[in-house]
Design a protein around this motif. Structure first.
Motif, PDB file in Angstrom:
ATOM      1  N   LEU A 283       0.744  -1.377   0.024  1.00 45.02           N
ATOM      2  CA  LEU A 283      -0.146   0.043   0.102  1.00 45.02           C
ATOM      3  C   LEU A 283       0.903   1.146  -0.194  1.00 45.02           C
ATOM      4  O   LEU A 283       0.469   2.487  -0.707  1.00 45.02           O
ATOM      5  CB  LEU A 283      -0.968  -0.062   1.165  1.00 45.02           C
ATOM      6  CG  LEU A 283      -2.078  -1.059   1.155  1.00 45.02           C
ATOM      7  CD1 LEU A 283      -2.635  -1.155   2.644  1.00 45.02           C
ATOM      8  CD2 LEU A 283      -3.119  -0.494   0.004  1.00 45.02           C
TER       9      LEU A 283
ATOM     10  N   ARG B  34       2.608   1.823  -3.325  1.00 45.92           N
ATOM     11  CA  ARG B  34       1.262   2.560  -4.325  1.00 45.92           C
ATOM     12  C   ARG B  34       1.429   3.872  -4.111  1.00 45.92           C
ATOM     13  O   ARG B  34       1.309   4.674  -5.142  1.00 45.92           O
ATOM     14  CB  ARG B  34      -0.009   1.828  -4.147  1.00 45.92           C
ATOM     15  CG  ARG B  34      -0.567   0.500  -4.631  1.00 45.92           C
ATOM     16  CD  ARG B  34      -1.665  -0.048  -4.703  1.00 45.92           C
ATOM     17  NE  ARG B  34      -2.453   0.360  -5.641  1.00 45.92           N
ATOM     18  CZ  ARG B  34      -3.297   1.302  -6.134  1.00 45.92           C
ATOM     19  NH1 ARG B  34      -3.548   2.239  -5.199  1.00 45.92           N
ATOM     20  NH2 ARG B  34      -3.813   1.223  -7.457  1.00 45.92           N
TER      21      ARG B  34
ATOM     22  N   ILE C  25      -0.693 -11.697  -1.086  1.00 49.98           N
ATOM     23  CA  ILE C  25      -1.010 -10.528  -0.340  1.00 49.98           C
ATOM     24  C   ILE C  25      -0.445  -9.038  -1.120  1.00 49.98           C
ATOM     25  O   ILE C  25      -1.200  -8.207  -0.980  1.00 49.98           O
ATOM     26  CB  ILE C  25      -0.675 -10.565   1.189  1.00 49.98           C
ATOM     27  CG1 ILE C  25      -1.428 -11.687   1.705  1.00 49.98           C
ATOM     28  CG2 ILE C  25      -0.896  -9.482   1.936  1.00 49.98           C
ATOM     29  CD1 ILE C  25      -2.716 -11.559   2.441  1.00 49.98           C
ATOM     30  N   THR C  26       0.630  -9.465  -1.544  1.00 46.62           N
ATOM     31  CA  THR C  26       1.437  -8.156  -1.891  1.00 46.62           C
ATOM     32  C   THR C  26       0.477  -7.517  -3.086  1.00 46.62           C
ATOM     33  O   THR C  26       0.350  -6.591  -3.346  1.00 46.62           O
ATOM     34  CB  THR C  26       2.815  -8.505  -2.214  1.00 46.62           C
ATOM     35  OG1 THR C  26       3.534  -8.799  -1.202  1.00 46.62           O
ATOM     36  CG2 THR C  26       3.570  -7.428  -2.797  1.00 46.62           C
TER      37      THR C  26
ATOM     38  N   ALA D  98      -2.934  -6.160  -2.695  1.00 50.17           N
ATOM     39  CA  ALA D  98      -2.894  -4.765  -1.837  1.00 50.17           C
ATOM     40  C   ALA D  98      -2.496  -3.940  -3.018  1.00 50.17           C
ATOM     41  O   ALA D  98      -2.916  -2.731  -3.056  1.00 50.17           O
ATOM     42  CB  ALA D  98      -2.059  -4.662  -0.695  1.00 50.17           C
ATOM     43  N   ASP D  99      -1.970  -4.456  -3.986  1.00 49.46           N
ATOM     44  CA  ASP D  99      -1.256  -3.448  -5.154  1.00 49.46           C
ATOM     45  C   ASP D  99      -2.531  -3.446  -6.124  1.00 49.46           C
ATOM     46  O   ASP D  99      -2.786  -2.268  -6.614  1.00 49.46           O
ATOM     47  CB  ASP D  99      -0.188  -3.904  -5.803  1.00 49.46           C
ATOM     48  CG  ASP D  99       0.576  -3.142  -7.003  1.00 49.46           C
ATOM     49  OD1 ASP D  99       0.561  -3.637  -8.197  1.00 49.46           O
ATOM     50  OD2 ASP D  99       0.831  -2.069  -6.481  1.00 49.46           O
TER      51      ASP D  99
ATOM     52  N   PRO E 175      -6.541  -2.132  -3.750  1.00 49.07           N
ATOM     53  CA  PRO E 175      -6.053  -1.257  -2.626  1.00 49.07           C
ATOM     54  C   PRO E 175      -6.834  -1.427  -1.463  1.00 49.07           C
ATOM     55  O   PRO E 175      -6.436  -1.574  -0.285  1.00 49.07           O
ATOM     56  CB  PRO E 175      -5.779   0.204  -2.957  1.00 49.07           C
ATOM     57  CG  PRO E 175      -6.300   0.127  -4.229  1.00 49.07           C
ATOM     58  CD  PRO E 175      -6.478  -1.117  -4.968  1.00 49.07           C
ATOM     59  N   ARG E 176      -8.289  -1.406  -1.887  1.00 49.14           N
ATOM     60  CA  ARG E 176      -9.288  -1.607  -0.554  1.00 49.14           C
ATOM     61  C   ARG E 176      -9.391  -2.755   0.106  1.00 49.14           C
ATOM     62  O   ARG E 176      -9.279  -2.846   1.465  1.00 49.14           O
ATOM     63  CB  ARG E 176     -10.657  -1.243  -1.156  1.00 49.14           C
ATOM     64  CG  ARG E 176     -10.945   0.152  -1.367  1.00 49.14           C
ATOM     65  CD  ARG E 176     -12.385   0.538  -1.722  1.00 49.14           C
ATOM     66  NE  ARG E 176     -12.843   1.830  -1.878  1.00 49.14           N
ATOM     67  CZ  ARG E 176     -12.699   2.368  -3.104  1.00 49.14           C
ATOM     68  NH1 ARG E 176     -12.285   1.579  -4.095  1.00 49.14           N
ATOM     69  NH2 ARG E 176     -12.667   3.574  -3.348  1.00 49.14           N
ATOM     70  N   CYS E 177      -8.864  -4.051  -0.655  1.00 51.80           N
ATOM     71  CA  CYS E 177      -8.659  -5.257  -0.191  1.00 51.80           C
ATOM     72  C   CYS E 177      -7.392  -5.014   0.783  1.00 51.80           C
ATOM     73  O   CYS E 177      -7.405  -5.966   1.733  1.00 51.80           O
ATOM     74  CB  CYS E 177      -8.749  -6.428  -1.148  1.00 51.80           C
ATOM     75  SG  CYS E 177     -10.497  -6.548  -2.120  1.00 51.80           S
ATOM     76  N   GLY E 178      -6.436  -4.530   0.160  1.00 45.73           N
ATOM     77  CA  GLY E 178      -5.029  -4.627   0.859  1.00 45.73           C
ATOM     78  C   GLY E 178      -5.326  -3.810   2.051  1.00 45.73           C
ATOM     79  O   GLY E 178      -4.770  -4.274   2.953  1.00 45.73           O
ATOM     80  N   TYR E 179      -6.009  -2.824   2.185  1.00 47.20           N
ATOM     81  CA  TYR E 179      -6.247  -2.073   3.308  1.00 47.20           C
ATOM     82  C   TYR E 179      -7.074  -3.013   4.601  1.00 47.20           C
ATOM     83  O   TYR E 179      -6.917  -2.957   5.732  1.00 47.20           O
ATOM     84  CB  TYR E 179      -7.136  -0.867   2.950  1.00 47.20           C
ATOM     85  CG  TYR E 179      -7.077   0.276   4.362  1.00 47.20           C
ATOM     86  CD1 TYR E 179      -8.291   0.546   5.057  1.00 47.20           C
ATOM     87  CD2 TYR E 179      -5.824   0.888   4.271  1.00 47.20           C
ATOM     88  CE1 TYR E 179      -8.098   1.447   5.926  1.00 47.20           C
ATOM     89  CE2 TYR E 179      -5.912   1.796   5.328  1.00 47.20           C
ATOM     90  CZ  TYR E 179      -7.134   2.062   6.036  1.00 47.20           C
ATOM     91  OH  TYR E 179      -7.104   3.248   6.983  1.00 47.20           O
TER      92      TYR E 179
ATOM     93  N   PHE F 210      -7.219  -6.327   4.542  1.00 46.71           N
ATOM     94  CA  PHE F 210      -6.472  -7.294   5.065  1.00 46.71           C
ATOM     95  C   PHE F 210      -5.496  -6.809   5.913  1.00 46.71           C
ATOM     96  O   PHE F 210      -4.961  -7.547   7.153  1.00 46.71           O
ATOM     97  CB  PHE F 210      -5.596  -8.352   3.863  1.00 46.71           C
ATOM     98  CG  PHE F 210      -6.452  -9.380   3.565  1.00 46.71           C
ATOM     99  CD1 PHE F 210      -7.596  -9.276   2.683  1.00 46.71           C
ATOM    100  CD2 PHE F 210      -6.317 -10.667   4.300  1.00 46.71           C
ATOM    101  CE1 PHE F 210      -8.342 -10.523   2.237  1.00 46.71           C
ATOM    102  CE2 PHE F 210      -7.247 -11.632   3.781  1.00 46.71           C
ATOM    103  CZ  PHE F 210      -7.929 -11.609   2.810  1.00 46.71           C
ATOM    104  N   ARG F 211      -4.853  -5.655   5.569  1.00 48.79           N
ATOM    105  CA  ARG F 211      -3.887  -4.985   6.611  1.00 48.79           C
ATOM    106  C   ARG F 211      -4.372  -4.843   8.065  1.00 48.79           C
ATOM    107  O   ARG F 211      -3.772  -5.266   8.914  1.00 48.79           O
ATOM    108  CB  ARG F 211      -3.244  -3.982   5.855  1.00 48.79           C
ATOM    109  CG  ARG F 211      -2.116  -3.253   6.708  1.00 48.79           C
ATOM    110  CD  ARG F 211      -1.942  -1.754   6.719  1.00 48.79           C
ATOM    111  NE  ARG F 211      -1.190  -1.229   7.584  1.00 48.79           N
ATOM    112  CZ  ARG F 211      -1.023   0.256   7.450  1.00 48.79           C
ATOM    113  NH1 ARG F 211      -1.529   0.895   6.479  1.00 48.79           N
ATOM    114  NH2 ARG F 211      -0.479   0.806   8.619  1.00 48.79           N
TER     115      ARG F 211
END
Lengths: 276, 205
Positions: free
Chosen positions: A71, A74, B130-131, B134-135, B138-142, B144-145
């Motif tokens: 994140l 990005r 996971i990387t 998130a790339d 990004p909402r999913c990355g957020y 999961f983070r």
């Protein structure tokens, strides 16, 4: 299977990820486990990701860090395309405002039209910006199943997965049935669903399919919904090379405080093209 | 058979404490959930045996599992390894029959099903997925983070869930817990697709 039972089963399946990660209350956990013998899809899903799930729950740190780094990466990547374009054109001050318009036009070109054939002058006018999504709920009166499907559709919309959004919103609409052609406010719980379905179809490169739901949303007694629907409908007409229909739709926006000027400008452009 | 209204984990706790009724109920509950999975992956006449093998291992070892691991998900990893071993054994047998003079009669013992046979591979694939998640999303990355960070902090299910939800609500004000779970589930779908793609890619190398 009754409508409510279908909704309950669907909601149970939606708890799968939360169940795997150990987030559910005892009641929710019990309910999810209870539905499993009748749900081979959920069983397969649990099976497929079981090792990954155990690893994430036992050892979350590296995966949290991986997500965080991705994140951050990005965010700190090269400057936005708009900034780079503005720098390239050496635009300053108010002239920089032209850059988003130019980029929107370029993006519209890239998204809407296949490489073969080429867009017409009218199609090039279509503006395909997504309508911002605000946290909204369907108006009261919509059945539970419809509400769930609508929320699911809007989640996809937020994720810019417009094809999936359109699919879920269309399902939400079919759970209610045909809209009463008489414009009674109490019979119109789905105006927002029709609006976002139309926007999603348009952004999924299906302007012709977008027209019908937008024509319904245009009749909404809610002014913001009707205006947005009219604006998007005009874009759908333009994208499908129907300038006359676009003109009559844009004319409806003459009183809209948000779209009045944009609509007027677009009408002038259309007039110019049709006159040539 | 209808499962008890208790969760499987509660049944597991009672079973470990010596409650034979709970043990029987847990056995049946896992059986009806494992068998359909096995039937979709192996020949029907083997499925029953493999599930019985799995349940034997589960009840031998479930007291030793990480207590943060739900009995069902943990049992499914055992089932996966049992099925994996089944295919490996079939392959060894096939090779033995093909090269009957060369192949050692005593094939290697099946790996301990409780060993993390592919743990290193799982970890690497998961990190990559996971990387990429998130790339690309990004909402999913957020989401999961937020969830993984909350898991790291520990606590009860409600505490973990609430902490993660509060973080996600900073980006999506008004998000309900139900919508959060739905969003998590959708993001899980993306994660799974990424893991499946990586696995297919690995097999093509």
């Amino acid at each position: 299977m009754s409508d409510r039972h279908a909704t309950d089963v669907r909601r149970d399946c939606d708890l799968l990820a939360a169940y795997e990660m150990g987030l559910l209350s005892a009641d929710q956990q019990s309910r999810f486990e209870h539905h499993l013998p009748d749900c081979p899809d959920c069983l397969d899903e649990l099976y497929a990701l079981a090792p990954a799930t155990l690893e994430m729950t036992a050892n979350p740190h590296p995966y949290a860090q991986a997500a965080k780094q991705a994140l951050n990466s990005r965010r700190t990547r090269r400057p936005s395309p708009l900034s780079r374009l503005a720098a390239l054109l050496q635009l300053r001050g108010p002239a920089r405002l032209l850059v988003p318009v130019a980029v929107a036009a370029i993006v519209a070109l890239a998204i809407v039209w296949p490489f073969s054939g080429g867009p017409s002058d009218v199609q090039r006018l279509a503006n395909l910006d997504a309508i911002p999504y605000a946290q909204i709920q369907l108006r009261t009166g919509a059945p539970d199943a419809t509400q769930v499907l609508f929320e699911d559709g809007m989640l996809s919309y937020q994720e810019q997965d417009y094809a999936q959004a359109a699919k879920m919103l269309a399902l939400a609409i079919t759970t209610v049935g045909p809209v009463d052609p008489v414009d009674q406010p109490s019979n119109r719980p789905l105006d927002q669903a029709h609006l976002y379905l139309g926007v999603s179809l348009l952004l999924a490169q299906k302007p012709l399919a977008a027209i019908e739901p937008l024509q319904i949303a245009v009749k909404s007694p809610l002014r913001p919904v009707a205006d947005r629907a009219a604006w998007t409908l005009a874009q759908a007409y333009l994208a499908s090379d129907q300038p006359k229909s676009a003109q009559s739709t844009l004319a409806q926006l003459a009183q809209s405080p948000v779209y009045r000027e944009k609509a007027q400008h677009l009408l002038e452009l259309i007039d110019r093209i049709l006159a040539d | 058979m209808n499962v008890s209204i208790e969760t499987l984990d509660h049944l597991s706790d009672r079973s470990l404490a010596g409650d034979s009724t709970a043990q029987n109920a847990l056995f049946q509950a896992l059986y009806v959930r494992f068998l359909p999975i096995a039937k979709r992956r192996v020949q029907r006449d083997h499925a029953e045996d493999l599930v019985q093998d799995t349940l034997k291992i589960v009840f031998d070892r479930y007291g030793q599992r990480n207590q943060g691991h739900g009995i069902l998900v943990w049992g499914l990893t055992v089932l996966r390894n049992v099925i994996g071993n089944h295919y490996q054994a079939k392959q060894r047998e096939k090779e033995r029959l093909d090269f009957v003079d060369d192949y050692p009669a005593a094939a290697a013992e099946p790996a301990n099903v409780l060993e993390a046979q592919d743990l290193a591979e799982t970890r690497e694939a998961l990190l990559t997925a996971i990387t990429e998640l998130a790339d690309r999303f990004p909402r999913c990355g957020y989401i999961f983070r937020a969830l993984l960070t909350s898991l790291e902090a520990g606590g009860s299910a409600n505490q973990i869930s609430t902490r993660a939800l509060e973080v996600v609500q900073k980006q999506q004000p008004g998000l309900t817990r139900g919508s959060f779970y739905t969003a998590l589930h959708r993001c899980r779908g993306h994660l799974r697709r990424l893991l499946d793609q990586a696995e297919k890619g690995a097999h093509h190398v």
